[in-house]
Design a protein around this motif. Sequence first.
Motif, PDB file in Angstrom:
ATOM      1  N   ASP A 265      12.603  33.121  28.531  1.00  0.00           N
ATOM      2  CA  ASP A 265      13.496  32.368  29.142  1.00  0.00           C
ATOM      3  C   ASP A 265      14.747  32.446  28.216  1.00  0.00           C
ATOM      4  O   ASP A 265      14.588  32.890  27.119  1.00  0.00           O
ATOM      5  CB  ASP A 265      13.104  30.883  29.184  1.00  0.00           C
ATOM      6  CG  ASP A 265      13.962  30.197  29.984  1.00  0.00           C
ATOM      7  OD1 ASP A 265      14.637  30.445  30.757  1.00  0.00           O
ATOM      8  OD2 ASP A 265      13.812  28.924  30.059  1.00  0.00           O
ATOM      9  N   LEU A 266      15.948  32.016  28.726  1.00  0.00           N
ATOM     10  CA  LEU A 266      17.262  32.261  28.027  1.00  0.00           C
ATOM     11  C   LEU A 266      17.549  30.568  27.757  1.00  0.00           C
ATOM     12  O   LEU A 266      17.824  29.960  28.770  1.00  0.00           O
ATOM     13  CB  LEU A 266      18.124  32.718  28.778  1.00  0.00           C
ATOM     14  CG  LEU A 266      18.055  34.521  29.173  1.00  0.00           C
ATOM     15  CD1 LEU A 266      19.106  34.943  30.072  1.00  0.00           C
ATOM     16  CD2 LEU A 266      18.016  35.290  27.881  1.00  0.00           C
ATOM     17  N   SER A 267      18.246  30.558  26.422  1.00  0.00           N
ATOM     18  CA  SER A 267      18.574  29.289  26.177  1.00  0.00           C
ATOM     19  C   SER A 267      20.238  29.253  26.630  1.00  0.00           C
ATOM     20  O   SER A 267      20.691  30.244  26.996  1.00  0.00           O
ATOM     21  CB  SER A 267      18.373  29.034  24.920  1.00  0.00           C
ATOM     22  OG  SER A 267      19.197  29.926  23.787  1.00  0.00           O
ATOM     23  N   TRP A 268      20.854  28.192  26.367  1.00  0.00           N
ATOM     24  CA  TRP A 268      22.157  28.181  26.898  1.00  0.00           C
ATOM     25  C   TRP A 268      23.126  29.195  25.704  1.00  0.00           C
ATOM     26  O   TRP A 268      24.166  29.519  26.284  1.00  0.00           O
ATOM     27  CB  TRP A 268      22.670  26.411  26.551  1.00  0.00           C
ATOM     28  CG  TRP A 268      22.743  26.074  25.280  1.00  0.00           C
ATOM     29  CD1 TRP A 268      21.952  25.044  24.610  1.00  0.00           C
ATOM     30  CD2 TRP A 268      23.886  26.143  24.330  1.00  0.00           C
ATOM     31  NE1 TRP A 268      22.173  25.085  23.352  1.00  0.00           N
ATOM     32  CE2 TRP A 268      23.535  25.588  23.160  1.00  0.00           C
ATOM     33  CE3 TRP A 268      25.203  26.919  24.344  1.00  0.00           C
ATOM     34  CZ2 TRP A 268      24.312  25.289  21.822  1.00  0.00           C
ATOM     35  CZ3 TRP A 268      25.842  26.520  23.276  1.00  0.00           C
ATOM     36  CH2 TRP A 268      25.482  26.000  22.125  1.00  0.00           C
ATOM     37  N   THR A 269      22.604  29.247  24.419  1.00  0.00           N
ATOM     38  CA  THR A 269      23.324  30.076  23.749  1.00  0.00           C
ATOM     39  C   THR A 269      23.132  31.654  24.285  1.00  0.00           C
ATOM     40  O   THR A 269      24.050  32.369  24.156  1.00  0.00           O
ATOM     41  CB  THR A 269      22.794  29.893  22.214  1.00  0.00           C
ATOM     42  OG1 THR A 269      21.387  30.255  22.104  1.00  0.00           O
ATOM     43  CG2 THR A 269      22.870  28.635  21.739  1.00  0.00           C
ATOM     44  N   TRP A 271      22.887  32.224  27.550  1.00  0.00           N
ATOM     45  CA  TRP A 271      23.754  32.638  28.576  1.00  0.00           C
ATOM     46  C   TRP A 271      25.143  32.577  27.819  1.00  0.00           C
ATOM     47  O   TRP A 271      25.944  33.681  28.641  1.00  0.00           O
ATOM     48  CB  TRP A 271      23.521  31.432  29.379  1.00  0.00           C
ATOM     49  CG  TRP A 271      22.345  31.350  30.385  1.00  0.00           C
ATOM     50  CD1 TRP A 271      21.231  30.544  30.292  1.00  0.00           C
ATOM     51  CD2 TRP A 271      22.134  32.346  31.349  1.00  0.00           C
ATOM     52  NE1 TRP A 271      20.277  30.879  31.173  1.00  0.00           N
ATOM     53  CE2 TRP A 271      20.950  32.230  31.966  1.00  0.00           C
ATOM     54  CE3 TRP A 271      22.948  33.452  31.954  1.00  0.00           C
ATOM     55  CZ2 TRP A 271      20.203  32.655  32.805  1.00  0.00           C
ATOM     56  CZ3 TRP A 271      22.218  34.123  33.173  1.00  0.00           C
ATOM     57  CH2 TRP A 271      21.156  33.606  33.808  1.00  0.00           C
ATOM     58  N   LEU A 272      25.369  32.113  26.891  1.00  0.00           N
ATOM     59  CA  LEU A 272      26.910  31.984  26.292  1.00  0.00           C
ATOM     60  C   LEU A 272      27.291  33.478  25.873  1.00  0.00           C
ATOM     61  O   LEU A 272      28.310  34.080  26.038  1.00  0.00           O
ATOM     62  CB  LEU A 272      27.131  31.168  25.294  1.00  0.00           C
ATOM     63  CG  LEU A 272      28.483  31.098  24.591  1.00  0.00           C
ATOM     64  CD1 LEU A 272      29.438  30.548  25.645  1.00  0.00           C
ATOM     65  CD2 LEU A 272      28.425  29.893  23.395  1.00  0.00           C
TER      66      LEU A 272
END
Length: 301
Positions: A265-269, A271-272
């Motif tokens: 999974d991808l965290s918000w960091t 995606w940033l």
Amino acid sequence: MAASADRRAAAAARHRLLPGGRGAGPMPWIIAIMMFLTILAAAAGLGIGAAVRAMSADLAGRASVQVVEADAQLRDRLAARVLSVLRGADGVRAATAVDPVALADQLRPWLGEDAVSGDLPVPALIDVSLSPGNAEAKVAHLRRLLTGLSPKLRIEPHAAFLLPLAGLLSALGWLAVGVVLLMTLATASVVVLAARGAHDSHRTTIDVLHLMGSTDVQIARLFQRRIGLDAMVGGALGFAFAVLVILLIGLRLAATGSELLGAVDLSWTGWLLLALLPVAGVGLATLAARWTVLRALGRAL
């Protein structure tokens, strides 16, 4: 009048260097394809890294105790005794007996109905959660403790079973990093070739701009503006399609119900970081175009 004519001539020359229709040429589409592949590779690397960290954190403090006893009654009594000892042992946070029915359901695809009929002796399992700290030392202590209870007891840390898988995932993560670097170099190379081609095909226009008083820096700015706009359009297209593919893959991974795949999974960091890649791509294309054109103009003098 002469000054007005010079300005019109300079404007016409600049228009030939900056033609309309950003999607008409091949450059935006080439950059879109490269950005698409770069985003996918970066997302794969970030997702695999998150899965490895989650798996390591989850398995570092867990172990399984096997009660290898053929007689069912003796196995149950020994398992109950071991469970009691483990719950009072140092370094053990929790100890839970694995449901025999659930264990049989997991063995059925490999052993068939014999796994649930009772004809095939299946070891009893106890899931052990260790307290934070040196997991290897705690497992060694429990192994000595269990060896003193019975020779038919086995303890195995969960990390030992998935150590090869963790190594494979780490290698794939580094491979994804390598792909991102290669795609970055490929994008810069394409921009350099495009800038050289544009310079060679507009030499007459460049001579006109020089006669009008334009400097090399001003001319290079026109080229970098054109390529920068192409990179912006291509980067946006590649990023949009890559995000769509990532979301679709995420839905399919969630549908598998696998804890390991669900950890990808991808965290918000993450995606940033992915969102910053198109911005970095535009900056790279602009700088590469500027450097290439200035170098070509310097050689022409």
